[in-house]
Design a protein around this motif. Structure first.
Motif, PDB file in Angstrom:
ATOM      1  N   TYR A  28      39.807  49.569  54.555  1.00 32.84           N
ATOM      2  CA  TYR A  28      40.043  50.414  53.380  1.00 32.84           C
ATOM      3  C   TYR A  28      39.515  49.829  52.076  1.00 32.84           C
ATOM      4  CZ  TYR A  28      43.321  51.764  56.966  1.00 32.84           C
ATOM      5  OH  TYR A  28      43.873  52.111  58.176  1.00 32.84           O
ATOM      6  N   TRP A  29      39.312  48.526  52.041  1.00 29.66           N
ATOM      7  CA  TRP A  29      38.942  47.834  50.810  1.00 29.66           C
ATOM      8  C   TRP A  29      37.530  47.284  50.892  1.00 29.66           C
ATOM      9  CZ3 TRP A  29      42.276  47.484  46.687  1.00 29.66           C
ATOM     10  CH2 TRP A  29      43.609  47.812  46.933  1.00 29.66           C
ATOM     11  N   LYS A  30      36.852  47.260  49.749  1.00 28.69           N
ATOM     12  CA  LYS A  30      35.568  46.573  49.654  1.00 28.69           C
ATOM     13  C   LYS A  30      35.807  45.073  49.790  1.00 28.69           C
ATOM     14  CE  LYS A  30      32.510  47.757  46.906  1.00 28.69           C
ATOM     15  NZ  LYS A  30      31.491  48.145  45.992  1.00 28.69           N
ATOM     16  N   GLU A  31      34.847  44.369  50.334  1.00 29.32           N
ATOM     17  CA  GLU A  31      34.971  42.913  50.490  1.00 29.32           C
ATOM     18  C   GLU A  31      35.214  42.226  49.143  1.00 29.32           C
ATOM     19  OE1 GLU A  31      35.089  40.969  53.310  1.00 29.32           O
ATOM     20  OE2 GLU A  31      35.122  42.867  54.410  1.00 29.32           O
ATOM     21  N   GLY A  37      47.705  41.791  40.150  1.00 27.83           N
ATOM     22  CA  GLY A  37      49.146  41.884  40.300  1.00 27.83           C
ATOM     23  C   GLY A  37      49.889  41.485  39.043  1.00 27.83           C
ATOM     24  N   PRO A  38      51.216  41.571  39.117  1.00 24.25           N
ATOM     25  CA  PRO A  38      52.050  41.247  37.961  1.00 24.25           C
ATOM     26  C   PRO A  38      52.108  39.744  37.698  1.00 24.25           C
ATOM     27  CG  PRO A  38      53.418  41.697  39.857  1.00 24.25           C
ATOM     28  CD  PRO A  38      52.003  41.979  40.275  1.00 24.25           C
ATOM     29  N   ALA A  39      52.641  39.392  36.528  1.00 27.33           N
ATOM     30  CA  ALA A  39      52.860  37.987  36.196  1.00 27.33           C
ATOM     31  C   ALA A  39      53.679  37.346  37.304  1.00 27.33           C
ATOM     32  CB  ALA A  39      53.591  37.882  34.859  1.00 27.33           C
ATOM     33  N   GLY A  40      53.300  36.142  37.648  1.00 26.47           N
ATOM     34  CA  GLY A  40      53.974  35.439  38.729  1.00 26.47           C
ATOM     35  C   GLY A  40      53.203  35.529  40.033  1.00 26.47           C
ATOM     36  N   ILE A  41      52.337  36.541  40.134  1.00 28.91           N
ATOM     37  CA  ILE A  41      51.508  36.688  41.332  1.00 28.91           C
ATOM     38  C   ILE A  41      50.052  36.499  40.945  1.00 28.91           C
ATOM     39  CG2 ILE A  41      50.758  38.213  43.193  1.00 28.91           C
ATOM     40  CD1 ILE A  41      53.538  39.549  43.029  1.00 28.91           C
ATOM     41  N   THR A  43      45.943  37.604  39.982  1.00 21.10           N
ATOM     42  CA  THR A  43      44.807  38.391  40.449  1.00 21.10           C
ATOM     43  C   THR A  43      44.229  37.794  41.723  1.00 21.10           C
ATOM     44  OG1 THR A  43      44.282  39.063  38.189  1.00 21.10           O
ATOM     45  CG2 THR A  43      42.496  39.224  39.793  1.00 21.10           C
ATOM     46  N   MET A  44      43.945  38.680  42.675  1.00 23.23           N
ATOM     47  CA  MET A  44      43.290  38.290  43.921  1.00 23.23           C
ATOM     48  C   MET A  44      41.869  38.833  43.876  1.00 23.23           C
ATOM     49  SD  MET A  44      45.778  36.776  45.508  1.00 23.23           S
ATOM     50  CE  MET A  44      47.059  36.492  44.276  1.00 23.23           C
ATOM     51  N   ASN A  45      40.905  37.966  44.087  1.00 23.24           N
ATOM     52  CA  ASN A  45      39.495  38.348  44.077  1.00 23.24           C
ATOM     53  C   ASN A  45      38.949  38.304  45.493  1.00 23.24           C
ATOM     54  OD1 ASN A  45      38.821  38.641  41.147  1.00 23.24           O
ATOM     55  ND2 ASN A  45      39.707  36.590  41.152  1.00 23.24           N
ATOM     56  N   GLY A  46      38.670  39.463  46.030  1.00 23.54           N
ATOM     57  CA  GLY A  46      38.131  39.563  47.386  1.00 23.54           C
ATOM     58  C   GLY A  46      39.213  39.841  48.404  1.00 23.54           C
ATOM     59  N   ILE A  47      38.811  40.516  49.471  1.00 24.77           N
ATOM     60  CA  ILE A  47      39.760  40.948  50.498  1.00 24.77           C
ATOM     61  C   ILE A  47      40.411  39.761  51.206  1.00 24.77           C
ATOM     62  CG2 ILE A  47      38.011  41.231  52.313  1.00 24.77           C
ATOM     63  CD1 ILE A  47      41.025  43.539  51.736  1.00 24.77           C
ATOM     64  N   ASP A  48      39.679  38.668  51.420  1.00 29.18           N
ATOM     65  CA  ASP A  48      40.263  37.521  52.118  1.00 29.18           C
ATOM     66  C   ASP A  48      41.369  36.876  51.281  1.00 29.18           C
ATOM     67  OD1 ASP A  48      38.740  37.854  54.409  1.00 29.18           O
ATOM     68  OD2 ASP A  48      37.113  36.604  53.642  1.00 29.18           O
ATOM     69  N   GLU A  49      41.139  36.724  49.980  1.00 28.25           N
ATOM     70  CA  GLU A  49      42.181  36.166  49.114  1.00 28.25           C
ATOM     71  C   GLU A  49      43.391  37.105  49.070  1.00 28.25           C
ATOM     72  OE1 GLU A  49      42.646  33.968  44.804  1.00 28.25           O
ATOM     73  OE2 GLU A  49      40.982  35.369  45.044  1.00 28.25           O
ATOM     74  N   PHE A  50      43.155  38.392  48.966  1.00 28.49           N
ATOM     75  CA  PHE A  50      44.230  39.382  48.974  1.00 28.49           C
ATOM     76  C   PHE A  50      45.063  39.271  50.249  1.00 28.49           C
ATOM     77  CE2 PHE A  50      45.348  43.890  50.166  1.00 28.49           C
ATOM     78  CZ  PHE A  50      46.376  44.054  49.260  1.00 28.49           C
ATOM     79  N   LEU A 124      38.404  51.221  48.582  1.00 28.40           N
ATOM     80  CA  LEU A 124      39.140  50.812  47.397  1.00 28.40           C
ATOM     81  C   LEU A 124      38.456  49.579  46.813  1.00 28.40           C
ATOM     82  CD1 LEU A 124      42.650  51.259  48.960  1.00 28.40           C
ATOM     83  CD2 LEU A 124      41.570  52.757  47.285  1.00 28.40           C
ATOM     84  N   ALA A 125      38.196  49.613  45.501  1.00 25.04           N
ATOM     85  CA  ALA A 125      37.484  48.528  44.841  1.00 25.04           C
ATOM     86  C   ALA A 125      38.382  47.716  43.917  1.00 25.04           C
ATOM     87  CB  ALA A 125      36.311  49.084  44.033  1.00 25.04           C
TER      88      ALA A 125
END
Length: 164
Positions: A28-31, A37-41, A43-50, A124-125
């Motif tokens: 469903y997501w682009k690589e 995400g919110p404070a405490g979490i 930003t995730m860059n890329g599907i593997d990090e997510f 999803l990008a």
């Protein structure tokens, strides 16, 4: 027509999310997706990090979670939703001690969809996410007014001293 297809992509992605299995999000997501995400979490860059930095500990903490949108709208390349995840807080998450109890975690998401010009596939990008972390704390027995008072009474340097 595009808005309905984008909403369907989000609906399909939710079915995958609700299976609580790593690896399904590649459908469903682009690589090179971005999940903000919110404070405490963060930003995730890329599907593997997510998948491995965010989703893996989330699934471990909330193994039976099931997300349900109560409102989902689409306009242009964007889909937005708000809803809740019913789950058992089984293992610690973000330094919050697991309660072992059922909780309801509220969220709000804004997804940007991109269409691959060559294949016509929608993916999803980008995802801008708000999670009601204070609501989780409250359901675990924390007095939120005291939590906020405590946090607000300390300078930022105080929190740098806390060991994880």
């Amino acid at each position: 027509m595009a808005a309905e297809k984008n909403k369907q992509l989000v609906d399909d992605m939710y079915k995958g999310l609700n299976e609580n299995i790593l690896g399904l999000m590649h459908r469903y997501w682009k690589e090179e997706m971005v999940w903000e995400g919110p404070a405490g979490i963060g930003t995730m860059n890329g599907i593997d990090e997510f998948e491995h930095v965010y989703r893996k500990p989330f699934i471990k903490a909330f193994p039976d979670k099931h997300a349900t949108d109560i409102v989902r709208i689409a306009e242009g390349d964007w889909v937005a939703a708000t809803g809740y995840q019913d789950t058992t807080f089984a293992e610690d998450w973000l330094g919050i001690k697991a309660s072992g109890q059922k909780i309801r975690m509220r969220y709000m998401d804004f997804w940007r969809v991109e269409v691959d010009e060559e294949t016509g596939n929608r993916k999803l990008a980008e995802n801008l996410v708000l999670i009601d972390i204070l609501g989780v704390l409250e359901q675990c027995g924390y007095d939120i007014s005291k939590v906020l008072h405590f946090v607000g009474s300390k300078p930022p340097e105080f929190f740098n001293q806390i060991e994880e």
